[in-house]
Design a protein around this motif. Structure first.
Motif, PDB file in Angstrom:
ATOM      1  N   TYR A   1       0.834  -1.203   0.000  1.00  0.00           N
ATOM      2  CA  TYR A   1       0.000   0.000   0.000  1.00  0.00           C
ATOM      3  C   TYR A   1       0.870   1.254   0.000  1.00  0.00           C
ATOM      4  CZ  TYR A   1      -3.174  -3.673   1.423  1.00  0.00           C
ATOM      5  OH  TYR A   1      -3.874  -4.844   1.474  1.00  0.00           O
TER       6      TYR A   1
ATOM      7  N   GLN B   1      -7.913   0.010   2.426  1.00  0.00           N
ATOM      8  CA  GLN B   1      -7.868  -1.052   1.422  1.00  0.00           C
ATOM      9  C   GLN B   1      -7.367  -2.357   2.039  1.00  0.00           C
ATOM     10  OE1 GLN B   1      -9.106  -0.867  -1.749  1.00  0.00           O
ATOM     11  NE2 GLN B   1      -8.808  -3.086  -1.676  1.00  0.00           N
TER      12      GLN B   1
ATOM     13  N   ASP C   1      -4.462   3.899   2.543  1.00  0.00           N
ATOM     14  CA  ASP C   1      -4.666   2.660   1.786  1.00  0.00           C
ATOM     15  C   ASP C   1      -4.393   1.434   2.652  1.00  0.00           C
ATOM     16  OD1 ASP C   1      -5.404   3.949  -0.507  1.00  0.00           O
ATOM     17  OD2 ASP C   1      -3.435   3.821  -1.469  1.00  0.00           O
TER      18      ASP C   1
END
Length: 448
Positions: free
Chosen positions: A275, A284, A280
């Motif tokens: 990432y 994510q 992120d």
């Protein structure tokens, strides 16, 4: 009767428009007459948890739950059901047993009267010759209470005419139908005397506003940011905070590296260095963790994931069941918290901590969230302690519950201050006042 598969939409637990505005006065935390009202109108009418079903697997096994000055026996029957009786001999009222055990019949230690598993009197001294009213055997029975089970717990109620357990708990059975709660193993079992009224515990577990101050170890693990977690509540008084188990974007670790979440991702085959930004990594990475768990759970032996959805396998709905039970639902653990009033002093309470883990194939130990590494087997001894400023449970030092209990005594003292009139709450503490409003409704006979 509630539809046990339907979950009614919750009220927003961050919207004070859902409140009447009942003041939270200090006397309710220490006045003996208020505690008496709670006994008369609340405790004798709600459903109580007696223990875990796993404690009484065979006929004749029984639990003993003592609450204030009452005592209840929950006993496994020959047909596999569980029945509850007051722990009071039908002869002269003697309390017959003091602890969980197993017997084919319960014998009173005073005059030897013997009561069968079904509560019916089997034997009394001189039964045929000394009772002008007739032989009491086979006629007299112990006084029975309603008894039921949910979530692997044995529940009972002293109210013969109140709602069923399923109706009382609704919508929790429907909300948590995907968790195989009955398979969870209790690996740590504490009962701790705390110098605070029992309501401190429910207040505390009804909000996470205190987390960044009292629990700095939480943000790297659970995101409780004000705009992240969902706050939900129902008219019954039950409520929850649904918390993503990912790093907070507000309280970032020193140095910008979150070692805990990095390890979680690595354990599920995700490279934490993939990432580009911390955002992120947290957001994510959390989504990638959901995908990995949904794909790999079976081969990794996480069989309890079978019916759990994407939120349930990565998040933690911290749930308060009115009035005094809290369960933290985590992907691999259940943590049961309960506060019960002291029998003599409303400024003290008992705090129960049961750490439970779902079995994982091939694992014989578990990292319990509150009590450290433990063998993955049923704990058969309850650790009864006095908190005593932390000295009574040194092995829990640094844990979330320890930090909460460290706050309890001074919070209780503050309720006596002339400077305290009412709580001035943030919106995310809406559920705290709502708990007291529902409690007021019970005391005024407006519930259930």
């Amino acid at each position: 009767m509630n539809d046990q598969t339907r979950v009614p939409p919750p009220m927003n637990g961050r919207d004070p428009a859902n409140l009447r505005g009942d003041p939270i006065d200090g006397e309710r935390y220490y006045a003996k007459d208020f505690a008496q009202q709670e006994w008369d109108h609340l405790w004798t009418r709600i459903w109580h948890v007696a223990g875990r079903i796993a404690e009484i697997p065979e006929p004749g096994d029984f639990l003993v739950h003592e609450f204030l000055k009452e005592s209840v026996i929950c006993m496994r029957q020959d047909d596999g059901t569980i029945r509850a009786f007051y722990n009071s001999c039908g002869h002269r009222g003697m309390r017959m047993v003091t602890a969980t055990s197993s017997m084919d019949a319960i014998t009173c230690p005073y005059h030897g009267w013997r009561w069968g598993k079904d509560g019916v009197l089997q034997h009394a001294q001189d039964a045929d010759s000394d009772f002008s009213s007739g032989n009491p055997c086979g006629v007299l029975s112990l006084v029975e209470l309603r008894c039921d089970s949910w979530g692997g717990f044995v529940w009972y109620s002293m109210d013969d005419n109140g709602p069923s357990l399923q109706d009382y708990l609704a919508p929790m059975p429907a909300l948590y139908r995907n968790y195989p709660m009955e398979t969870a193993v209790r690996v740590a079992w504490y009962r701790i005397k705390v110098d605070a009224n029992w309501k401190f515990v429910t207040d505390n577990f009804s909000e996470s506003y205190h987390t960044r101050t009292a629990h700095p170890q939480v943000p790297p693990w659970i995101d409780q940011d004000v705009d992240t977690a969902r706050h939900e509540m129902w008219p019954s008084g039950h409520g929850r905070t649904v918390q993503p188990m990912r790093p907070s974007l507000t309280d970032r670790p020193a140095g910008g590296v979150d070692l805990m979440f990095r390890q979680i991702l690595t354990d599920w085959g995700i490279d934490p260095d993939r990432y580009d930004t911390y955002e992120d990594f947290a957001l994510q990475g959390w989504k990638d963790l959901k995908e990995a768990k949904q794909r790999l759970w079976q081969e990794r032996g996480y069989l309890h994931y079978e019916h759990m959805d994407a939120e349930e396998i990565t998040d933690s709905p911290h749930t308060v069941i009115f009035p005094n039970v809290t369960i933290s639902f985590l992907p691999d653990n259940l943590i049961f918290f309960r506060s019960e009033p002291d029998r003599d002093d409303p400024e003290k309470c008992w705090f129960d901590l049961w750490c439970m883990a779902f079995p994982v194939a091939g694992e014989d130990e578990v990292e319990s969230i509150m009590a450290g590494r433990r063998p993955l087997r049923e704990c058969d001894v309850c650790e009864v302690r006095n908190f005593d400023g932390g000295k009574g449970v040194p092995e829990l030092a640094g844990q979330i519950v320890y930090q909460d209990m460290m706050l309890a005594q001074n919070m209780q003292a503050g309720m006596h201050s002339r400077g305290y009139k009412d709580a001035h709450l943030s919106d995310q503490e809406t559920r705290v006042r709502f708990f007291h409003e529902v409690l007021n409704d019970w005391l005024a006979e407006r519930k259930p």
